[in-house]
Design a protein around this motif. Structure first.
Motif, PDB file in Angstrom:
ATOM      1  N   MET A 295     -16.285  11.551  32.933  1.00 55.83           N
ATOM      2  CA  MET A 295     -16.800  11.631  31.567  1.00 55.83           C
ATOM      3  C   MET A 295     -16.390  10.376  30.791  1.00 55.83           C
ATOM      4  O   MET A 295     -15.442  10.406  29.964  1.00 55.83           O
ATOM      5  CB  MET A 295     -16.258  12.887  30.860  1.00 55.83           C
ATOM      6  N   ARG A 297     -16.148   7.537  27.974  1.00 56.14           N
ATOM      7  CA  ARG A 297     -16.367   7.592  26.543  1.00 56.14           C
ATOM      8  C   ARG A 297     -16.381   6.181  25.970  1.00 56.14           C
ATOM      9  O   ARG A 297     -15.730   5.276  26.480  1.00 56.14           O
ATOM     10  CB  ARG A 297     -15.308   8.439  25.847  1.00 56.14           C
ATOM     11  N   VAL A 298     -17.091   6.048  24.857  1.00 56.82           N
ATOM     12  CA  VAL A 298     -17.243   4.752  24.189  1.00 56.82           C
ATOM     13  C   VAL A 298     -16.140   4.611  23.137  1.00 56.82           C
ATOM     14  O   VAL A 298     -15.942   5.513  22.302  1.00 56.82           O
ATOM     15  CB  VAL A 298     -18.630   4.631  23.549  1.00 56.82           C
ATOM     16  N   ILE A 311     -16.206   0.706  27.041  1.00 57.05           N
ATOM     17  CA  ILE A 311     -16.365   2.027  27.656  1.00 57.05           C
ATOM     18  C   ILE A 311     -15.080   2.340  28.403  1.00 57.05           C
ATOM     19  O   ILE A 311     -14.688   1.597  29.321  1.00 57.05           O
ATOM     20  CB  ILE A 311     -17.574   2.068  28.601  1.00 57.05           C
ATOM     21  N   GLU A 312     -14.444   3.420  28.022  1.00 53.70           N
ATOM     22  CA  GLU A 312     -13.186   3.814  28.624  1.00 53.70           C
ATOM     23  C   GLU A 312     -13.430   4.917  29.657  1.00 53.70           C
ATOM     24  O   GLU A 312     -14.008   5.953  29.323  1.00 53.70           O
ATOM     25  CB  GLU A 312     -12.214   4.315  27.562  1.00 53.70           C
TER      26      GLU A 312
END
Length: 371
Positions: A295, A297-298, A311-312
């Protein structure tokens, strides 16, 4: 009732369970043994299938197809010298069949046709006259006729659908016997029966059944077992070979077989013989399920900062191991064994693993065959 019980339990769980014939069930001698003199002979031939609708061999990738086509035209008196052929309605095939025993010249048999090149389908094609040879190199039959194909192949620009095997077919009554195999049994004084499944008990029972009949019918014992597969029978005088064998082939015998469990891990099929026994064992079967979810996340930078949006990655891992109960399994007979396996509530791959574990523990009193 037992078969219905098995069907609604193991088969409902996508496990195909086959049951052998119960012990003590009687079978005819013709169903458990074959006559050694009455054997088939394999025939093979190379030929061409014509009339295909653009689904034949590409002559660039299958040069032998073009060579065969030119040779066929030359035999028909047509000159084929010149440029390269570009026909797509011809396919090179291998024709196979079995020559039955005692067949006479002029009889017809079925043949199988299989593509040899890169043809996509043989549907609608016609097999051109193809000689069929045996292992001795002699021609025993000639095949020709329309090819019957059960599969089909449909292809568009973005999708292709194939059902069955469109590159293999059958020609019913497509071969005519040109030469018979010499096998005269009228002068033979001895018949040799071979069991389909070698077993000493079955061989003795077959010999005893024949001797009981011949003692009453001809006044003497004429059969003797030689090993686990062979029974030798002396033909009485005054009776033709065909009539004598017709009398004994319908005698009833009780066939026997060793305890065996057959496992096919590719399809999840388990076949358990009627005589399979399992000693009392405790079984615990459970599975570990690991789920990995990505998943990402930004991440936005703070206002008026010189940072950039990145983006992590973020990974979530869940492990689930359902409760596995310990069950006692004891199989003094087939029905009890199957009921014990059903109580475990496992899938086909689990039952296969359980049977292999029971075999390793020395509690499975049967031969385990893994296919």
């Amino acid at each position: 009732m037992m078969v219905r019980f098995l069907f609604h339990t193991l088969v409902a769980a996508t496990l195909a369970l086959g049951l052998v014939q119960p012990a003590g069930a009687a079978s005819r001698i013709k169903d458990v043994a074959t006559l050694q003199a009455a054997r088939d002979n394999q025939l093979v031939g190379y030929g061409l299938v014509i009339g295909l609708q653009g689904s034949g061999d590409s002559l660039r990738n299958s040069p032998f197809t073009e060579q065969s086509m030119r040779a066929m035209l030359e035999n028909l008196g047509i000159a084929s010298e010149g440029g390269r052929a570009r026909a797509k309605n011809v396919a090179a095939v291998i024709v196979t069949t079995n020559l039955p025993p005692f067949v006479q010249s002029g009889a017809r048999i079925d043949v199988n046709v299989s593509s040899l090149g890169d043809a996509t389908s043989l549907a609608g094609g016609t097999l051109v006259m193809t000689p069929l040879r045996a292992a001795d190199g002699e021609i025993y039959a000639v095949a020709q006729g329309p090819v019957i194909v059960s599969g089909f192949n449909a292809q568009g620009q973005a999708e292709q659908l194939t059902q069955g095997v469109p590159t293999a077919g059958r020609v019913p009554n497509g071969a005519i016997i040109e030469r018979k195999v010499e096998a005269s049994l009228s002068d033979s004084a001895t018949l040799i029966l071979q069991l389909r499944n070698a077993d000493f008990s079955t061989a003795v029972r077959v010999a005893d059944a024949i001797n009981t009949y011949t003692t009453q019918r001809f006044g003497g014992r004429l059969a003797a077992e030689e090993d686990s597969r062979t029974i030798r029978i002396s033909r009485p005088k005054g009776v033709s070979f065909a009539r004598f064998y017709a009398e004994i082939e319908n005698l009833m015998v009780e066939s026997d077989a060793p305890a065996r469990v057959v496992i096919d891990e590719r399809t999840g099929t388990v076949v358990i013989g009627n005589d399979v026994r399992i000693s009392r064992v405790a079984i615990s079967h459970g599975t570990l399920t690991v789920r990995i979810t990505e998943m990402p996340r930004v991440v936005q930078p703070e206002p008026f900062s010189r940072g950039t949006t990145e983006i992590e990655p973020m990974t979530q891992i869940e492990a689930n191991q359902p409760d596995a109960n310990v069950a006692l399994l004891d199989g003094p007979d087939l029905q009890t064994l199957v009921a014990g396996l059903n109580r475990l509530g496992v899938k086909p791959d689990g039952i296969i693993a359980i049977l292999q574990g029971i075999k390793s523990a020395g509690a499975l009193h049967a031969e385990l065959v893994v296919q």
